[in-house]
Design an enzyme around this catalytic site. Structure first.
Site, short mmCIF file in Angstrom:
data_model
loop_
_atom_site.label_atom_id
_atom_site.label_comp_id
_atom_site.label_asym_id
_atom_site.label_seq_id
_atom_site.Cartn_x
_atom_site.Cartn_y
_atom_site.Cartn_z
N ARG A 1 0.17 14.25 13.43
CA ARG A 1 0.68 14.09 12.07
C ARG A 1 0.71 15.38 11.25
O ARG A 1 0.00 15.52 10.24
CB ARG A 1 -0.11 12.99 11.35
CG ARG A 1 -0.07 11.69 12.12
CD ARG A 1 -0.67 10.54 11.39
NE ARG A 1 0.15 10.09 10.28
CZ ARG A 1 -0.23 9.13 9.44
NH1 ARG A 1 -1.40 8.57 9.57
NH2 ARG A 1 0.57 8.75 8.46
N LYS B 1 0.84 -1.22 0.00
CA LYS B 1 0.00 0.00 0.00
C LYS B 1 0.87 1.26 0.00
O LYS B 1 0.65 2.18 -0.77
CB LYS B 1 -0.89 0.00 1.24
CG LYS B 1 -1.54 1.36 1.51
CD LYS B 1 -2.43 1.36 2.74
CE LYS B 1 -1.75 1.63 4.05
NZ LYS B 1 -1.43 3.04 4.34
N1 EPU Z 1 6.35 14.53 11.06
C1 EPU Z 1 6.33 15.87 11.40
N2 EPU Z 1 6.11 16.77 10.40
C2 EPU Z 1 5.91 16.40 9.11
C3 EPU Z 1 5.94 15.03 8.77
C4 EPU Z 1 6.16 14.11 9.77
O1 EPU Z 1 6.50 16.23 12.57
O2 EPU Z 1 5.72 17.28 8.26
C5 EPU Z 1 6.60 13.53 12.11
C6 EPU Z 1 5.37 12.64 12.34
O3 EPU Z 1 4.44 13.23 13.22
C7 EPU Z 1 6.02 11.39 12.89
C8 EPU Z 1 7.33 11.31 12.12
O4 EPU Z 1 7.59 12.64 11.64
O5 EPU Z 1 6.31 11.57 14.24
C9 EPU Z 1 7.37 10.36 10.96
O6 EPU Z 1 6.20 10.50 10.17
P1 EPU Z 1 6.20 10.26 8.60
O7 EPU Z 1 6.09 11.56 7.90
O8 EPU Z 1 7.33 9.38 8.23
O9 EPU Z 1 4.82 9.48 8.41
P2 EPU Z 1 3.94 9.49 7.10
O10 EPU Z 1 4.80 9.71 5.92
O11 EPU Z 1 2.78 10.40 7.31
C10 EPU Z 1 4.16 6.96 6.52
C11 EPU Z 1 3.22 5.82 6.31
C12 EPU Z 1 2.60 5.42 7.64
C13 EPU Z 1 3.73 5.02 8.59
C14 EPU Z 1 4.74 6.19 8.72
C15 EPU Z 1 5.95 5.84 9.56
C16 EPU Z 1 2.46 6.14 4.05
C17 EPU Z 1 1.36 6.48 3.12
N3 EPU Z 1 2.19 6.20 5.34
O12 EPU Z 1 3.37 8.03 7.07
O13 EPU Z 1 1.78 4.28 7.38
O14 EPU Z 1 3.21 4.70 9.84
O15 EPU Z 1 5.19 6.57 7.43
O16 EPU Z 1 6.61 4.75 9.03
O17 EPU Z 1 3.55 5.79 3.62
C18 EPU Z 1 0.01 2.78 7.78
O18 EPU Z 1 0.29 2.23 6.69
O19 EPU Z 1 -0.80 2.27 8.60
C19 EPU Z 1 0.64 4.05 8.12
C20 EPU Z 1 0.17 4.85 9.07
#
Ligand code: EPU
Length: 424
Positions: free
Chosen positions: A121, A22
């Site tokens: 997030r 996904k």
């Molecule tokens: N963060 C910030 N600011 C930002 C972006 C992230 O503070 O602008 C923080 C987040 O709050 C978190 C950390 O950085 O504490 C890492 O978050 P990340 O941005 O890596 O998460 P994401 O890209 O929103 C993806 C996956 C998630 C998975 C996370 C962590 C996708 C579509 N989603 O989310 O997947 O948990 O990385 O590995 O790739 C899931 O599939 O169930 C899911 C939630």
């Protein structure tokens, strides 16, 4: 609405085939916005989330068709630049269209995703990154309104914390920027490697794959290409933990064991038998007996550390162990929603801030109960608990599960589980 019913206590045996990931499918679909022509994506899972992002692409003017697991998306019709709240609120990953829209149209208006069941997030890293490339980002009326006159320019972007979709968004934007962009402290998840391979096949020039420093030499245009989605490591891990929890002996096929270094180590430490080949895993664990599962501490970390997306599932397994362990969640501040539901099934878990102390039940079993799914991975931990529990478990709100697990009922049935869907 539908619920999932599980008659627990059956070992899982046989073979299960893993679908495309996904979290690779979503950025690869978003990347088709970067170039006109027909993009071909193989091994595409059919999930609620992939359908949502395709609806979003349609609303931007693109067309697509699916034949089996091959998706063809025509990037030629792109003419709108706005992603509405209605679509973004159902799936945060919609934010992935921001980078490609800016690169191709110079403007993107995307609804702010808001918080979700696992934490606040924020998207500040994405916006800060675009600003380094010359974009003006305005936050108004719940939308990010991002604009640039002409092309973005190269820049240096440093992430305080490696962000998966942040890295992906910046990669896509920088691919078409004028000049060179460096992303420091980039995320290294395998899904990012999959996106880099697709962008490279489209003509992008990117150095540093699999490292935390990515250098992107922007090019003037990209062309449509053909790519294959990597196997879903989180689905793989979920089935591996399910076999460990319920007991049994199963082969997980079509996966990439190299993408799960931390989980496989933790399973071995828990006393589970794990063997692997290039594209399969074999997991076996006894169904009953003393010290069947040993307690193992886990701390979630960015890749290659232990994935937060497998934390809830491992907690379900640890609730069956013969001792005490601590599970520490460092990525999301609110990712223990499954705990209250696992407690309803008899698990002994105490939360202290971002840590959960799990006292395994040892010889005793979890007991089936009526529980509620709160988010995707929390739901799969309840499925695992239900498979291992004595009696019947009813999991309501399974639309969460359908966001990220393809054909879960069929796959579990194939492994010998008694599981079905019912109207609530
Ligand atoms: N963060 C910030 N600011 C930002 C972006 C992230 O503070 O602008 C923080 C987040 O709050 C978190 C950390 O950085 O504490 C890492 O978050 P990340 O941005 O890596 O998460 P994401 O890209 O929103 C993806 C996956 C998630 C998975 C996370 C962590 C996708 C579509 N989603 O989310 O997947 O948990 O990385 O590995 O790739 C899931 O599939 O169930 C899911 C939630």
């Amino acid at each position: 609405m539908e619920k999932l019913v599980i008659e627990g206590g059956k070992p899982l045996t046989g073979e299960v085939w893993i679908s495309g990931a996904k979290n690779a499918a979503l950025p690869l679909i978003a990347a088709t916005l970067l170039a006109p022509g027909v993009h071909v994506l193989h091994n595409m899972p059919d999930l609620r989330d992939t359908r949502t992002i395709l609806l979003l692409l349609e609303s931007l003017g693109l067309t697509w068709e699916r034949q089996g697991s091959t998706l063809r998306i025509d990037g030629s019709g792109l003419r709108y630049s706005e992603a509405s709240y209605d679509l973004v609120k159902t799936m945060r990953a919609s934010i992935l269209v921001l980078g490609p829209l800016l690169a191709r149209l110079g403007r993107a208006k995307v609804s702010m995703p808001g918080g979700c069941a696992i934490g606040a997030r924020p998207i500040n890293f994405h916006l800060m990154g675009f600003e380094q490339l010359g974009v003006r980002c305005l936050l108004e009326h719940g939308y990010v309104d991002a604009q640039i006159d002409g092309r973005m320019h190269g820049g240096t972007v440093y992430f305080d914390i490696p962000s998966v979709t942040g890295t992906e968004n910046l990669l896509m934007a920088a691919a078409l920027a004028k000049g060179t962009t460096v992303i420091k402290n980039a995320a290294r998840e395998p899904e990012i490697g999959n996106l880099i391979d697709m962008l490279t096949a489209m003509g992008a020039e990117i150095e540093g794959r699999d490292s935390d420093r990515l250098t992107i030499h922007g090019v003037e245009s990209l062309t449509a290409s053909e790519s294959t989605i990597i196997p879903d490591r989180i689905e793989t891990g979920t089935y591996a933990i399910a076999v460990a929890a319920a007991g049994g002996d199963a082969v997980i096929s079509g996966c990439n064991p190299n993408h799960l270094p931390s989980l496989l180590d933790k399973l071995r430490l828990a006393g589970v038998s794990v063997s692997s080949g290039e594209d399969f895993l074999r997991i076996s664990a006894p169904q009953g007996g003393k010290n069947r599962i040993k307690p193992v501490n886990v701390t979630t970390m960015p890749y290659p550390g232990y994935p937060t997306d497998l934390q809830a599932q491992f907690m379900a397994l640890m609730s069956l162990s013969s001792g005490v362990c601590v599970i520490h969640e460092t990525i999301f501040e609110n990712r223990f929603m499954h705990v209250a539901e696992l407690q309803r099934m008899g698990a002994d878990i105490q939360i202290d801030g971002r840590s959960a102390m799990v006292k395994g039940l040892g010889d005793n079993l979890l007991t089936g109960a009526q529980v509620m799914a709160t988010d995707l991975r929390a739901s799969s931990s309840l499925v695992i608990a239900g498979l291992a529990a004595k009696g019947r478990t009813d999991i309501s709100r399974i639309y969460h599960l359908e966001r990220g697990y393809e054909k879960m009922v069929e796959k579990l049935t194939g492994l010998g589980a008694t599981v079905w869907k019912e109207k609530e």
